[in-house]
Write an enzyme that holds these catalytic residues in place. Structure first.
Site, PDB file in Angstrom:
ATOM      1  N   GLY A  14      44.858  66.142  71.986  1.00 31.47           N
ATOM      2  CA  GLY A  14      45.179  65.168  72.822  1.00 31.47           C
ATOM      3  C   GLY A  14      45.187  65.904  74.284  1.00 31.47           C
ATOM      4  O   GLY A  14      45.210  66.806  74.611  1.00 31.47           O
ATOM      5  N   LEU A  95      52.342  64.450  60.584  1.00 32.44           N
ATOM      6  CA  LEU A  95      53.798  64.209  60.023  1.00 32.44           C
ATOM      7  C   LEU A  95      54.200  65.894  59.901  1.00 32.44           C
ATOM      8  O   LEU A  95      53.312  66.712  60.096  1.00 32.44           O
ATOM      9  CB  LEU A  95      53.715  63.786  58.871  1.00 32.44           C
ATOM     10  N   HIS A 112      56.928  56.523  70.936  1.00 27.88           N
ATOM     11  CA  HIS A 112      55.572  56.746  70.499  1.00 27.88           C
ATOM     12  C   HIS A 112      55.125  55.315  71.791  1.00 27.88           C
ATOM     13  O   HIS A 112      56.110  54.699  71.782  1.00 27.88           O
ATOM     14  CB  HIS A 112      56.433  55.524  69.143  1.00 27.88           C
ATOM     15  N   GLU A 182      56.309  55.874  79.732  1.00 25.26           N
ATOM     16  CA  GLU A 182      56.410  56.718  78.752  1.00 25.26           C
ATOM     17  C   GLU A 182      57.311  58.395  79.476  1.00 25.26           C
ATOM     18  O   GLU A 182      57.591  58.729  78.867  1.00 25.26           O
ATOM     19  CB  GLU A 182      54.723  57.407  77.984  1.00 25.26           C
TER      20      GLU A 182
HETATM   21  C1  GRF Z   1      50.941  58.645  73.515  1.00 23.11           C
HETATM   22  O1  GRF Z   1      50.235  57.568  73.866  1.00 23.11           O
HETATM   23  C2  GRF Z   1      52.110  58.901  72.559  1.00 23.11           C
HETATM   24  O2  GRF Z   1      53.173  57.672  72.369  1.00 23.11           O
HETATM   25  C3  GRF Z   1      51.352  59.174  71.636  1.00 23.11           C
HETATM   26  O3  GRF Z   1      50.477  59.908  71.587  1.00 23.11           O
HETATM   27  C4  GRF Z   1      49.456  60.006  73.184  1.00 23.11           C
HETATM   28  C5  GRF Z   1      49.898  60.962  73.664  1.00 23.11           C
HETATM   29  O4  GRF Z   1      49.310  61.178  74.630  1.00 23.11           O
HETATM   30  N1  GRF Z   1      52.188  59.581  69.867  1.00 23.11           N
HETATM   31  P1  GRF Z   1      49.669  62.276  76.262  1.00 23.11           P
HETATM   32  O5  GRF Z   1      48.451  63.121  75.322  1.00 23.11           O
HETATM   33  O6  GRF Z   1      51.169  63.118  75.476  1.00 23.11           O
HETATM   34  O7  GRF Z   1      49.181  62.258  76.821  1.00 23.11           O
END
Ligand code: GRF
Length: 212
Positions: A14, A95, A112, A182
């Site tokens: 991530g 999960l 999401h 987001e």
């Molecule tokens: C985001 O698109 C979030 O919606 C999804 O995973 C991605 C994570 O991106 N659950 P980041 O690591 O926060 O840049």
């Protein structure tokens, strides 16, 4: 309400942009809270590096090394030791173990990259989500911050934001447009939680007016 203690869970490789948005909002005082810990599933996650650069403690709790039961136990112990009020999943691609969901019921959020309840569920992450949205022919997409219950992407919705879908969109351009929303949506949801303004009533999350 007192300043809340937040843990953020990231996984795999991530990049941690949502994590960074929450940490930054806490550090500049927009959220009345503190990110006390970022928990990753493996050492090499860029998100953990990024958290460290921002002065936030990190820990690795690895589900693949521990097995599901021990993983849940270690997560609970780590969150308990850190006296966490709120758990934020941010790019957490698995999960959350049910014992953790239950211990922190109403205190775990996820983000999401689509408008739930559409385009959610197992296997619906990243590129898969945005491709499915484009193929559906919809004219808008967006993002959803929701409380976490046991299945994927089904908990009560806290905040949603929309973006238009443009004629020339690829999944990458759509993902970038959604991602910018987001960061704002997640900060807004955490801020409301910290203010004690979220009340879950069945499937609905009521947003209470600010305290006078
Ligand atoms: C985001 O698109 C979030 O919606 C999804 O995973 C991605 C994570 O991106 N659950 P980041 O690591 O926060 O840049």
């Amino acid at each position: 309400m007192m300043s809340i203690r937040i843990a953020i869970l990231v996984s795999g490789h991530g990049r941690g942009s949502n994590m960074a948005a929450i940490i930054d909002a806490c550090q500049r005082g927009e959220i009345d809270g503190q990110v006390v810990l970022v928990i990753g599933t493996r050492d090499e996650a860029p998100a953990l590096q990024r958290a460290t650069e921002k002065g936030v403690s990190t820990e690795v709790v690895s589900p693949s090394k521990l097995g599901e039961e021990e993983y849940a136990r270690r997560l609970l112990q780590t969150l308990g030791d850190a006296q966490v009020d709120l758990v934020c999943l941010a790019g957490f691609m698995r999960l959350l173990p049910p014992p953790v969901v239950h211990a922190y019921a109403g205190r775990v959020m996820n983000i999401h990259p689509a408008l739930l309840p559409l385009f959610g569920g197992k296997g619906m992450y990243g590129e898969h989500v945005h491709r499915a949205v484009l193929e559906s022919g919809m004219k808008v997409s967006g993002c959803t911050v929701h409380f976490v219950d046991e299945p994927y992407d089904t908990g009560p919705i806290i905040v949603q934001r929309c973006v238009p879908i443009e004629e020339e969109d690829t999944w990458e351009t759509l993902a970038a447009r959604v991602l910018a929303q987001e960061h704002q949506a997640y900060v807004q949801a955490v801020k409301l939680f910290a203010q004690g303004r979220l009340r879950v009533e069945g499937r609905r999350v009521r947003i209470l007016p600010p305290a006078p």
